[in-house]
Design an enzyme around this catalytic site. Sequence first.
Site, short mmCIF file in Angstrom:
data_model
loop_
_atom_site.label_atom_id
_atom_site.label_comp_id
_atom_site.label_asym_id
_atom_site.label_seq_id
_atom_site.Cartn_x
_atom_site.Cartn_y
_atom_site.Cartn_z
N SER A 148 0.83 -1.20 0.00
CA SER A 148 0.00 0.00 0.00
C SER A 148 0.87 1.26 0.00
CB SER A 148 -0.97 -0.05 1.19
OG SER A 148 -1.99 0.91 1.06
N ASP A 224 -10.18 -5.73 -3.02
CA ASP A 224 -9.58 -4.66 -2.21
C ASP A 224 -10.50 -3.44 -2.25
OD1 ASP A 224 -7.95 -2.44 -1.36
OD2 ASP A 224 -6.17 -3.61 -1.84
N HIS A 257 -7.35 -6.05 1.17
CA HIS A 257 -6.16 -5.24 1.42
C HIS A 257 -5.40 -5.69 2.68
CE1 HIS A 257 -4.09 -1.54 0.21
NE2 HIS A 257 -4.02 -1.16 1.47
#
Length: 278
Positions: A148, A224, A257
């Site tokens: 991320s 996600d 995620h």
Amino acid sequence: MTIETVSKARACGGTQGVYTHASSATGTPMTFSVYVPPHDEGETLPVVWYLSGLTCTHANVTDKGDYRRACAELGLILVAPDTSPRGDGVADDPAYDMGQGAGFYVDATQAPWTPHFRMWTYVTEELPALVGAHFPADMTRQSIMGHSMGGHGALTIGLTFADRFRAMSAFAPIVAPGQVPWGEKALGGYLGDDPAAWRAHDAVALIEDGARVPALLVDQGDADQFLADQLQPQRLADACRAAGIDLTLRLQPGYDHSYYFIATFMPDHLRWHAERLR
């Protein structure tokens, strides 16, 4: 360059340690973890850097990343720094995506962030010097990965120092922070309002401006929640295609995620790095 040991534990035949030191880059104490796999006396080992995402510390991947068995089998040291300076007197923001826990791997040029938010210098200069001095690390064999916000950091640092890192990969990275809300907020806050100043910290912009690496590996979950608004991996695919960079972009069905996603594909990434670190 001294470090203090916070904890050590035996794991998969090697040692998982957590350490702290006084950082000259950030002007604060900084904590990081290092896994050293089993090895022969006097042997030095390649180093994989793992950069974490928003709200994380070194502990997220250390506790949930499920990397030690693969690192032990492949002979890889894994280093996980914190994501920002922390503590009393360090600027912060009430939102989760700015301030402590959200350093975005840049050196801030804007108040109130300038005194301490120098994560670019910390990750690219200060911490490597510490790791090289205190661990059995072969600093001629380094690679970098992240998740991320940390995927953003891994891509931008890897593209900038392509002669240092033999491999780069990312889980659900922010590939074009100059074009998505997380990045616009953070880069504007830390670096100022001129988008031209952001390009050095935007993977897609770096590639457009001439940065090159042989290959990239990116895994992205198709479930996600941040995929459409914040991550947009197709932007990276388009930039790599235009630049002739060999990008392996794997859209993983049903994955989100979280660290369940990262732990699932972490061994794949470590094997990919090990092949290039021989």
